[in-house]
Design an enzyme around this catalytic site. Sequence first.
Site: not given
Length: 279
Positions: A32, A35-37, A61, A149, A153, A187
């Site tokens: 999904y 623009d971050g990806h 997870q 973000k 992680q 999300r």
Amino acid sequence: MQTITTITELRHALAESRKTDRCVGFVPTMGYLHDGHLALLRESRIRCHVTVASIFVNPTQFGPTEDLSTYPRDFLRDETLCSAAGVDILFTPDAGEIYPAHFTTFVEPGELARPLCGAFRPGQFRGVATVVCKLFNIMQPDFAFFGQKDFQQCAVVRSMSADLDFPIEIVTVPTVREPDGLAMSSRNKYLTSDERKRALAISRALFTAEAAFRAGEREAKRLTDTARRHLTELDQLQYLELVDPDSLEPATSPLGRRTVLCVAAYIGSTRLIDNVILT
């Protein structure tokens, strides 16, 4: 772009790159894409000869009451975006390929997994560390790209990579935001129009604290109190914490050269996280 679903195929596809010493970059995702990806993919294209992206919604997870079954998915759209972004290989295994029958080995990430999200989502980073470890072993990339973000992680993956001697450079790419400041997240799709407006309180709170830090404020409580005043519209604030960027332990006053202000909150039934680095 090659779209590959099995480990055997993927290793075969990467064999030629290994023979010619071509640099391989890896961007793991749960799909999904936004623009971050795409920013991660661009960074890989800049640094590496070959870019591999994965789309795998990792079941280990997610907790038993979390959104695994409803996590947003749109494979055809994601495949189109990856191709347009110049991805060379798209790896899209199913759960049985990554976790075959009788799978029993997991990676325990240690202290970095305990605070912040780890306190509210037990087992999350065990699942993250395990799947990333498997993907690193499968692909053996030279670089791996993650978004700021998901700051905790990134810390867990960097620590795991060092502890297990992966010869991989972990690159953290700055958070990509909507024009109004909301951190991009898969999300965000869950948010209603009203919830989307209220979610802006998160970035507003972080930016206000960041401005106070830049103006000279170094007391941790005053900075978190400054941010907290903007979070009254949230349905549930899980945490708002200033932490050391390496240990994730609570920051002490006066703050040093580099601190991270992290937040997790619910808007309606949607859990969002965000952070700013104070430096």
